[in-house]
Design an enzyme around this catalytic site. Structure first.
Site, short mmCIF file in Angstrom:
data_model
loop_
_atom_site.label_atom_id
_atom_site.label_comp_id
_atom_site.label_asym_id
_atom_site.label_seq_id
_atom_site.Cartn_x
_atom_site.Cartn_y
_atom_site.Cartn_z
N ASP A 145 -16.67 -14.95 25.07
CA ASP A 145 -15.98 -14.07 24.13
C ASP A 145 -16.03 -12.64 24.69
OD1 ASP A 145 -14.81 -12.85 21.95
OD2 ASP A 145 -16.59 -12.97 20.68
N CYS A 159 -0.35 5.57 7.33
CA CYS A 159 -1.71 5.21 7.72
C CYS A 159 -1.69 4.28 8.93
CB CYS A 159 -2.41 4.53 6.55
SG CYS A 159 -4.05 3.91 6.93
N GLU A 172 -25.59 -11.27 27.60
CA GLU A 172 -24.95 -10.11 27.00
C GLU A 172 -25.46 -8.86 27.69
OE1 GLU A 172 -23.23 -7.22 25.06
OE2 GLU A 172 -22.65 -9.29 24.60
N GLN A 227 -17.40 -9.76 13.99
CA GLN A 227 -16.01 -10.16 13.81
C GLN A 227 -15.47 -9.52 12.54
OE1 GLN A 227 -14.06 -11.84 15.87
NE2 GLN A 227 -15.64 -12.41 17.37
N CYS A 243 0.83 -1.21 0.00
CA CYS A 243 0.00 0.00 0.00
C CYS A 243 0.86 1.25 0.00
CB CYS A 243 -0.92 0.00 1.22
SG CYS A 243 -2.01 1.45 1.30
N CYS A 260 -9.77 -11.32 22.20
CA CYS A 260 -9.14 -10.35 21.31
C CYS A 260 -7.94 -9.69 21.99
CB CYS A 260 -10.15 -9.28 20.87
SG CYS A 260 -10.89 -8.36 22.23
#
Length: 399
Positions: A331, A56, A285, A238, A50, A357
């Site tokens: 998660d 960036c 949740e 995701q 890129c 994550c």
């Protein structure tokens, strides 16, 4: 004598590290630092694809070859575990998402005179890099960048910033514009015409008073396990479809043969629905709109799924509640699941599938689970955010 100027690994934030501990930005394993401080490229240093790299902030490691980047993804996970003294039974090969597969992105926009600058912010700065190409965004997202400059020209005040948030859904691109104004009939008609011309699934405007849909020909959904779920504007998804599938497959063994499992921090039901066919599922949740969307979709599909609006940081499931299930899937966000892990460690749940994550918070919670009698059977490193330092993983714990 060892070559002290040789770059032997990549640190967590992307710098190359020499054998004697020196850090060198934009270096790859196999590079060397010369006596005068110059960087001599090695065989794993490649030409970035890129033109915006490295300014960036969307990517940090485009100068690193594919094999070296996959090792970096694995090393991030292995290093986090080693730092906490955790040993995994098996560290599976890392999965790295291909270029141009990112289906969710948040860009910044600013009007400078007659021109709208639109793209990711520069690393460690608020300066926006005006995006002319992108090697990570799905083409269906990137194709909107140039037309959006024209649309936003009259909707952003001079030197004011706005956000452009895009998600790829079942019906196409869901576009949320934040910090822009569209006053009057002409402005609203321009939004509608833009959405129609570019085949958007939905166009939503948030001028500071909450999101308002300006265009939505049919209800916008995302599908998991063949079940379509209503998708709130820029809800969590995701980053790539392939990454989502790999994470689900990595924890699938945890629910094999069980009649009922719980999915904690379930979001819109990514794993509850993907893994829950033919099983009873409890899904918890804290986001009310996500729970309502999942509950409605599960009801329409006939799935045996109970969705619960519950803050698992303040009110984690107790051991007695957990012991009703044959397996637990969780998660959590980047902070991990400290409170819930403590309760799991006191439970009798046979197996846990943990998607993360953040390798650091995963390793911390792994210590809690291991001290409670679990062993870490396997981990699967995943690089959904290709060429970035953001690494994810999925692990299975068994008693």
């Amino acid at each position: 004598m060892s070559d002290t100027g040789l770059i032997v690994r990549i640190a967590a934030k992307g710098d190359g590290v020499t054998a004697d501990g020196r850090h060198m930005p934009l270096s790859a394993p196999g590079d060397r630092i010369a006596e005068d401080g110059a960087l001599i490229h090695g065989p794993e240093h490649v030409e970035p694809p890129c033109r915006h790299f490295p300014e960036c902030g969307g990517c940090q490691l485009q100068h690193v070859g594919d094999d070296a980047y996959a090792r970096y993804v694995s090393d991030r996970v292995a290093g986090a575990l080693a730092g906490q003294g955790v040993a995994a039974g098996t560290v599976l090969p890392a999965h790295v998402s291909p270029p141009e597969t990112r289906r969710r992105a948040s860009l910044r926009a600013m009007r400078m005179g007659k021109h709208v600058v639109l793209g990711f912010a520069e690393e460690g700065s608020h300066r926006i890099v005006d995006m002319e190409m992108c090697c990570i965004l799905h083409p269906r997202l990137f194709v909107l960048v140039a037309p959006l400059r024209g649309l936003l020209g009259s909707m952003i005040a001079e030197r004011s910033a706005a956000h452009v948030r895009m998600s790829l859904t079942d019906q196409g691109v869901d576009l949320l514009l934040e910090g822009v104004t569209a006053e009057g009939l002409a402005a609203r008609e321009a939004l509608t015409e833009f959405a129609r011309a570019h085949g958007l699934a939905r166009l939503t405007l948030d001028d500071g008073y909450g999101p308002q849909a300006c265009w939505e020909p049919e209800p916008v959904t995302v599908s998991f396990g063949g079940v379509a779920v209503a998708f709130p504007p820029y809800a969590f998804l995701q980053a790539t479809a392939d990454g989502e599938a790999v994470l689900a497959d990595a924890v699938r063994p945890a629910v094999e043969g069980v009649a009922a499992f719980a999915d904690l921090f379930c979001g819109l039901g990514t794993f509850a629905l993907t893994l829950g066919a033919g099983k009873a599922v409890y899904a918890a949740e804290a986001g009310r709109d996500l729970v309502l969307a999942l509950k409605a979709s599960a009801g329409r599909s006939g799935r045996k799924l109970a969705a619960d609006h519950r803050d698992l940081f303040r009110r984690p499931l107790s051991p007695d509640e957990l012991n009703r299930f044959g397996a637990i899937i969780l998660d959590p966000p980047r902070a991990g699941a400290r409170e819930q892990a403590a309760q799991l460690a006191r439970s009798k749940v046979p197996v846990i599938g943990y998607i993360s994550c953040n390798p650091g918070s995963f390793a911390r919670d792994a210590v809690t689970l291991i001290e409670g009698g679990y062993r870490l059977e396997s981990v699967k490193p995943v690089g959904q955010f290709r060429w970035s330092t953001h690494v994810e993983l999925a692990g299975i714990f068994r008693r």
